[in-house]
Design a protein around this motif. Structure first.
Motif, short mmCIF file in Angstrom:
data_model
loop_
_atom_site.label_atom_id
_atom_site.label_comp_id
_atom_site.label_asym_id
_atom_site.label_seq_id
_atom_site.Cartn_x
_atom_site.Cartn_y
_atom_site.Cartn_z
N ASP A 35 0.30 -6.75 9.04
CA ASP A 35 1.36 -7.37 8.23
C ASP A 35 1.49 -6.79 6.84
OD1 ASP A 35 2.26 -9.16 10.20
OD2 ASP A 35 0.61 -10.52 9.75
N ARG A 36 0.60 -5.93 6.44
CA ARG A 36 0.67 -5.36 5.09
C ARG A 36 1.88 -4.42 4.96
NH1 ARG A 36 -4.05 -2.63 1.39
NH2 ARG A 36 -2.90 -2.89 -0.57
N LEU A 37 2.56 -4.51 3.85
CA LEU A 37 3.66 -3.60 3.56
C LEU A 37 3.06 -2.25 3.22
CD1 LEU A 37 6.62 -2.88 3.05
CD2 LEU A 37 6.38 -3.87 0.77
N VAL A 38 3.40 -1.24 4.01
CA VAL A 38 2.94 0.12 3.80
C VAL A 38 4.16 0.95 3.44
CG1 VAL A 38 1.89 2.15 4.88
CG2 VAL A 38 1.03 -0.15 5.43
N ARG A 66 5.98 -3.54 9.00
CA ARG A 66 6.60 -3.54 7.67
C ARG A 66 6.57 -2.17 7.01
NH1 ARG A 66 4.22 -7.81 3.95
NH2 ARG A 66 6.18 -7.46 2.84
N ALA A 67 6.11 -1.15 7.72
CA ALA A 67 6.05 0.19 7.15
C ALA A 67 7.44 0.71 6.82
CB ALA A 67 5.35 1.15 8.12
N THR A 68 7.54 1.40 5.72
CA THR A 68 8.80 2.00 5.29
C THR A 68 8.48 3.23 4.45
OG1 THR A 68 10.99 1.56 4.35
CG2 THR A 68 9.08 0.59 3.20
N LEU A 79 0.86 -1.18 0.00
CA LEU A 79 0.00 0.00 0.00
C LEU A 79 0.89 1.23 0.00
CD1 LEU A 79 -2.76 1.38 0.26
CD2 LEU A 79 -2.55 1.10 2.75
N LEU A 80 0.81 2.03 -1.05
CA LEU A 80 1.57 3.27 -1.16
C LEU A 80 0.70 4.38 -0.59
CD1 LEU A 80 4.25 4.37 -2.33
CD2 LEU A 80 2.98 4.92 -4.39
N VAL A 81 1.24 5.12 0.38
CA VAL A 81 0.48 6.16 1.06
C VAL A 81 1.18 7.50 0.86
CG1 VAL A 81 -0.45 6.95 3.27
CG2 VAL A 81 -0.31 4.50 2.78
N ASP A 82 0.49 8.42 0.21
CA ASP A 82 1.00 9.75 -0.09
C ASP A 82 0.57 10.70 1.03
OD1 ASP A 82 1.59 12.29 -1.11
OD2 ASP A 82 0.79 11.84 -3.11
N ILE A 83 1.55 11.22 1.80
CA ILE A 83 1.23 12.09 2.93
C ILE A 83 1.46 13.57 2.61
CG2 ILE A 83 1.64 10.28 4.62
CD1 ILE A 83 4.33 11.72 5.31
#
Length: 143
Positions: A87-90, A114-116, A41-45
């Motif tokens: 567990d989702r890669l964020v 797993r956030a990066t 999941l790509l999150v644009d902040i």
């Protein structure tokens, strides 16, 4: 942390270095591959003015920084629908890859282990020729 650090604080550069050491940061190409191949999941902040100026990454979830923890907590009442489990890669993206590092570490504190983030942020993503939509000065939709 030394006694001096405790009374005077680390300073932002030291804090950023310390927190980044705990992340497996991704290049824009690795981030794009993680989204495509691993369902990350790509999150644009980025804030609205930057999104309007530079465009959006197709498929990215837009969550401004001040709402991030509430929207990304899989157990929270205000979570985004895409926030399904710990567990989702964020992969967090900001404008240049600074705020996103601290944001990813904040997500770690919520259990999103797993956030990066993206090295160089949106600007590096666009410079790498990866998809961008709505960029006002790009005739083909790419920045």
């Amino acid at each position: 942390m030394s006694a001096e650090d405790a009374t005077q604080g680390l300073g932002i550069d030291a804090l950023l270095e310390r927190e980044r050491a705990k992340l497996d940061r991704l290049t824009p190409a690795r981030a794009a591959a993680a989204v495509e191949l691993q369902g990350a999941l790509l999150v644009d902040i980025r804030y609205a003015a930057l999104r309007e100026r530079d465009g959006l990454i197709p498929g990215a979830l837009v969550v401004e920084r001040n709402e991030l923890e509430w929207r990304m907590d899989p157990t929270g009442d205000h979570r985004a629908a895409e926030t399904t489990d710990h567990d989702r890669l964020v992969v967090v993206v900001c404008n240049e890859g600074y705020a996103s590092s601290l944001a990813a570490r904040s997500l770690h504190a919520l259990g999103l282990h797993r956030a990066t983030d993206v090295i160089g942020g949106f600007q590096a993503w666009a410079a790498a020729g990866l998809p961008v939509t709505g960029a006002p000065n790009a005739p083909d939709g790419r920045a």
